[in-house]
Design an enzyme around this catalytic site. Sequence first.
Site: not given
Ligand code: NAD
Length: 506
Positions: A182-183, A179, A389, A232, A155, A287
Amino acid sequence: MVMNTEVKELGHFINGKIVAGTSGHFSDVFNPSTGAVIAHVPLATKEEVQSAIMTAQAAFPAWRALSVGKRVEIVMKFRQLMTERIDELIAIICTESGKTVEDAKGEITRGLESVDLAINAPHLLKGEHSVNVGGNINAYSTKVPLGIVAAISPFNFPVMVPLAMTCMAVAVGNCVILKPSERVPCSALFFSELWKEAGLPDGVWTVINGDKDAVNELLENPAIKAISFVGSTPVAEHIYKTGSSYGKRVTALGGGKNNMIVMPDADLEQVANAFLGAAYGAASQRCMAISTIMPVGEDTANNLVKVLADKISKLKVGPYTDPAVDFGPVITKQSKDAIIGYIDRSLDEGATLVCDGRNPNIAEISKGFYLGPTLLDNVKPGMEIYEQEVFGPVRNVVRVDSLEEAIELINAHELGNGVTIFTNNGAAARKFTSEIDVGMVGVNVPIPIPVGYHNFAGWKRSRFGEGHMFGPEHVRFFTKTKTISEKWFEENSESVSTFAFPSNND
Ligand code: NAD
């Protein structure tokens, strides 16, 4: 900028058009600045994902066969449309993520770097060629697209990360299924309009909205050849393990816990100014945000904490409609509550409060998901607030006695996305850059995120898989190498049969 109060019913973008979801399941999309629901996003079923994959499969042969120059012309047109409609894009980012206008502009600028890199695809796709490797044979290699690839985005960068994940994939000849989170689904649908107008053939670009059910189909479906994921760490690990077990190429970037080491010789005014933006910008939902500042020596720590306390108390939190705001809300009410829980527990574990952001005084729009900036001192390894984190404006001071101790602590942490040092001492900087076990490293740079033509990726549990996001390595992720050995016979040339293994002695 004014806030839009209309609640939209969103769809998917499949085969060149927006289509309504058929699952009957929706998720609310909020404006975090007001707490209002602004849209309902459909959550795709397995069958909807399968039908989207089929349209992408149908589009792939013609897209792959198109010259790279023609493909890149479409990417250039997409770029032009995006810059022409930049104000709409800024409004979308601000409304669905709560970022300030300045921050949204910064995100778009970094996103455009990925588009620019993709425009260089003809150069980046050039292979290698060797003449007369043996017996009038020439050998050459080419990079060819993988087929249908999927991108799953988080998101916190609704524009920059999806662009980084998809533009190169499209330019090198793949069909892409995005994909989005969803937020924040609105930017991805906006891109769909732009791709269509830019002339991208139907089926080359698809947006499937959904949650883990949609993702699981992408992970398991044999037509998907590669998965690019950002999110994450626990989800990144799941994506990597599952996608790999289905034989896919996977890069899954996870979370970060990034440190800023402050040496005794550093200018504390410069350090504090660098820290504020890097630590609290975007409500710390980056991140690469600095989570922990590590002053070396007791005097450095005492002086630094004083300077920081003064500056942090002057930061302004509020909605993006106020241009004086330094940062906005966090993404959801659940996220806000979870962050407050982290602060409460850190105090029980022995951290001390320098600035408390748990109850910000935001009179204008009280229903938004706001938190003020919190700074905790005397944080120590082993505390939950140090190890995990925390995706919100809570930052730590970890006091260390030496550079060696700082390096040891950082190297022992399970995450390794970004790190930086502030110093005027070249020898200390050199020791730090050589010994630190982290993927992206800065010296006197607050957020060491590489420019688009360098490789981006963390180490340790900040990344699963070997691929990178943008940079030259990204081209390799979205292509496979074909090596061709070629010989042409002259008229009436003699031919003999040989049973020895081919060698260059022929
Ligand atoms: P998230 O992991 O909750 O969601 C990311 C994506 O995965 C979304 O599209 C979500 O719908 C999907 N998803 C969530 N749970 C899932 C599951 N159980 N099975 C399959 N798909 C699933 O992350 P977020 O809260 O949207 O984003 C923040 C996180 O992303 C933070 O941890 C941040 O550090 C990380 N991030 C990392 C980078 C990087 O380059 N390393 C860049 C941006 C964000």
